[in-house]
Design a protein around this motif. Structure first.
Motif, PDB file in Angstrom:
ATOM      1  N   ASP A  22      40.871  30.790  28.695  1.00  0.00           N
ATOM      2  CA  ASP A  22      41.313  29.700  29.563  1.00  0.00           C
ATOM      3  C   ASP A  22      40.967  28.402  28.841  1.00  0.00           C
ATOM      4  N   ILE A  23      41.615  27.302  29.241  1.00  0.00           N
ATOM      5  CA  ILE A  23      41.261  26.029  28.618  1.00  0.00           C
ATOM      6  C   ILE A  23      40.362  25.211  29.538  1.00  0.00           C
ATOM      7  N   ILE A 259      49.174  23.961  31.341  1.00  0.00           N
ATOM      8  CA  ILE A 259      50.560  24.344  31.624  1.00  0.00           C
ATOM      9  C   ILE A 259      50.912  23.855  33.031  1.00  0.00           C
TER      10      ILE A 259
HETATM   11  C1  LIG Z   1      46.639  30.310  38.659  1.00  0.00           C
HETATM   12  S1  LIG Z   1      45.221  30.089  37.697  1.00  0.00           S
HETATM   13  C2  LIG Z   1      44.744  31.689  37.352  1.00  0.00           C
HETATM   14  C3  LIG Z   1      44.084  32.293  38.515  1.00  0.00           C
HETATM   15  C4  LIG Z   1      43.474  33.634  38.152  1.00  0.00           C
HETATM   16  N1  LIG Z   1      44.465  34.673  38.174  1.00  0.00           N
HETATM   17  C5  LIG Z   1      42.366  33.982  39.132  1.00  0.00           C
HETATM   18  O1  LIG Z   1      42.299  35.096  39.520  1.00  0.00           O
HETATM   19  O2  LIG Z   1      41.613  33.126  39.463  1.00  0.00           O
HETATM   20  C6  LIG Z   1      45.856  29.497  36.207  1.00  0.00           C
HETATM   21  C7  LIG Z   1      44.819  29.243  35.126  1.00  0.00           C
HETATM   22  O3  LIG Z   1      45.530  28.871  33.940  1.00  0.00           O
HETATM   23  C8  LIG Z   1      44.719  27.978  33.202  1.00  0.00           C
HETATM   24  N2  LIG Z   1      45.544  27.298  32.205  1.00  0.00           N
HETATM   25  C9  LIG Z   1      46.415  26.274  32.393  1.00  0.00           C
HETATM   26  N3  LIG Z   1      46.991  25.930  31.231  1.00  0.00           N
HETATM   27  C10 LIG Z   1      46.484  26.772  30.273  1.00  0.00           C
HETATM   28  C11 LIG Z   1      46.687  26.934  28.867  1.00  0.00           C
HETATM   29  N4  LIG Z   1      47.537  26.155  28.196  1.00  0.00           N
HETATM   30  N5  LIG Z   1      46.005  27.903  28.210  1.00  0.00           N
HETATM   31  C12 LIG Z   1      45.120  28.705  28.872  1.00  0.00           C
HETATM   32  N6  LIG Z   1      44.862  28.604  30.213  1.00  0.00           N
HETATM   33  C13 LIG Z   1      45.542  27.647  30.896  1.00  0.00           C
HETATM   34  C14 LIG Z   1      44.131  27.072  34.274  1.00  0.00           C
HETATM   35  O4  LIG Z   1      42.971  26.443  33.805  1.00  0.00           O
HETATM   36  C15 LIG Z   1      43.847  28.091  35.398  1.00  0.00           C
HETATM   37  O5  LIG Z   1      42.524  28.548  35.305  1.00  0.00           O
END
Ligand SMILES: C[S@@+](CC[C@H](N)C(=O)[O-])C[C@H]1O[C@@H](n2cnc3c(N)ncnc32)[C@H](O)[C@@H]1O
Length: 395
Positions: A22-23, A259
């Motif tokens: 994750d970022i 994203i």
């Molecule tokens: C919908 S949440 C995921 C929720 C996860 N399934 C849970 O059970 O909590 C989306 C995640 O994507 C991460 N994110 C957003 N852009 C990203 C990127 N470019 N690379 C990696 N992670 C990213 C956000 O920080 C967030 O933690």
């Protein structure tokens, strides 16, 4: 995009080797704490130590704490802190964070950094002057009461002019007391994990460019940010992160990597397959900026799906869970667009499932009534589970 680590925890509990990226620094912290077996008695000893020393420091070394507060941050970050945290709160938070930073065991330190963050990012009761950090854009309280109920600011506000004044009023809470409550709660909530299980790898990593070898992964399970109305994680997470030494400028730069963001300048837009391009054209006709935001999102998801395809072993699958989004009253068909993009990078898409979400379990921002006709609320109660399959004969 592991977020709060649901997938890596399941891998850990079922004896599989999990890898999570994750970022977001808080996502990393939460996922690490969830998958690290820690001894309760050690944590209890440690939090009592933190509390005892922090209380002593606040009572006996206020002057020294104030000097550290003045020297701790760059001007912009200090202004952010002074705007959102009154000084008596700053002193206690600083005393706590100084104690936590002295912990040598990294796993235990992360456990308490998370407890510290949780007394700031909460639905209503956090120790900052924000009203609801967990769900909405941070709004500053209009009326602030000290712990003994004395008005600190906002006394002249007229109830007739502010009918929702009750919602805009905040009573300060002691960070040290809140931290104690949170530690007890988190220690009691520790998942009994078998310390023999394989500890997952949890790292910073951008989903669009994963630091993983090609053809090395057996299964991917993830849920990316949604297209429009993506939760702006950094908006709330910067409130605790500045106490761990991050500068607000650095965090704003980081925010651009998420994203689903809404910045449309200097974006590497991808050429998209027909179905998805058509959806973007339709939205752009209604609102060119929204069209650009959607093109950004699907470009980021194209790079992410390409990376998923690269790291998966042939004959293996990726499961992507997304909620639908409505833009300018139009359904942007996110499940079909992601399937379309997945096929364009080489995946098969054997199935798209629909998961109904329990309305009663979804927490809405403070003061918002349940309204089943509202599009945003409709969107919040249904998710799509997209199955992507990498063909066995894929190169
Ligand atoms: C919908 S949440 C995921 C929720 C996860 N399934 C849970 O059970 O909590 C989306 C995640 O994507 C991460 N994110 C957003 N852009 C990203 C990127 N470019 N690379 C990696 N992670 C990213 C956000 O920080 C967030 O933690």
């Amino acid at each position: 995009m592991m977020g709060s680590g649901t997938t890596v925890l399941e891998a850990f509990l079922t004896g599989r080797k999990g890898i999570g990226f994750d970022i977001d620094p808080l996502a990393i912290m939460i996922s690490k704490v969830k998958t690290t077996p820690l001894k309760q008695e050690k944590l209890i000893r440690q939090y009592r130590e933190i509390l005892k020393n922090a209380k002593n420091q606040v009572n006996q070394e206020t002057k020294k704490l104030k000097q550290i507060l003045l020297a701790q941050w760059d001007l912009k970050t200090k202004q952010f802190i002074d705007y959102w945290f009154v000084q008596e709160i700053q002193l206690e938070l600083l005393a706590l964070v100084l104690q936590i930073s002295r912990i040598e065991d990294e796993d235990i330190k992360t456990f308490f950094e998370l407890a510290f963050s949780a007394i700031i990012v909460t639905k209503s009761g956090g120790v900052s002057l924000a009203l609801d950090l967990a769900h909405t854009r941070p709004h500053k309280a209009k009326v602030v009461l000290s712990r003994n109920g004395k008005i600190i600011f906002g006394e002249k506000l007229d109830k007739n002019k502010f009918p929702r004044l009750k919602f805009l009023t905040k009573k300060l809470r002691s960070p040290i007391e809140e931290f104690e409550k949170r530690c007890i709660q988190n220690i009691e909530g520790l998942v009994n994990t078998n310390s023999e299980s394989i500890r997952p790898e949890i790292k910073f990593g951008n989903a669009q460019n994963l630091p993983i070898e090609s053809k090395s992964v057996d299964l991917i399970v993830t849920s990316p940010p949604y297209a429009s109305n993506a939760i702006d994680y950094m908006r709330a997470h910067k409130f605790p992160l500045v106490w761990f030494g991050y500068h607000v400028d650095e965090l704003s730069r980081k925010r651009k990597e998420y994203i689903g963001g809404e910045i449309i300048a200097n974006i590497n837009y991808e050429k998209l397959p027909d179905f998805t391009s058509k959806v973007i054209t339709d939205i752009s006709r209604l609102d060119s900026k929204r069209g650009k935001i959607l093109h950004r999102y699907y470009s980021e998801m194209t790079r992410t799906l390409r990376e998923m395809y690269r790291v998966l072993k042939p004959g293996k699958a990726a499961i992507v869970v997304v909620g639908n989004s409505i833009m300018r009253g139009k359904d942007i068909k996110i499940q079909n667009c992601l399937a379309d993009i997945g096929q364009s990078v080489g995946f098969g898409v054997p199935k798209i499932g629909v998961r109904k979400l329990d309305r009663n379990k979804r927490m809405l921002p403070a003061g918002i009534e349940t309204n089943t006709n509202s599009q945003i609320q409709q969107r919040m109660y249904e998710e799509y589970v997209i199955g992507f399959y990498k063909p066995k004969n894929s190169r």
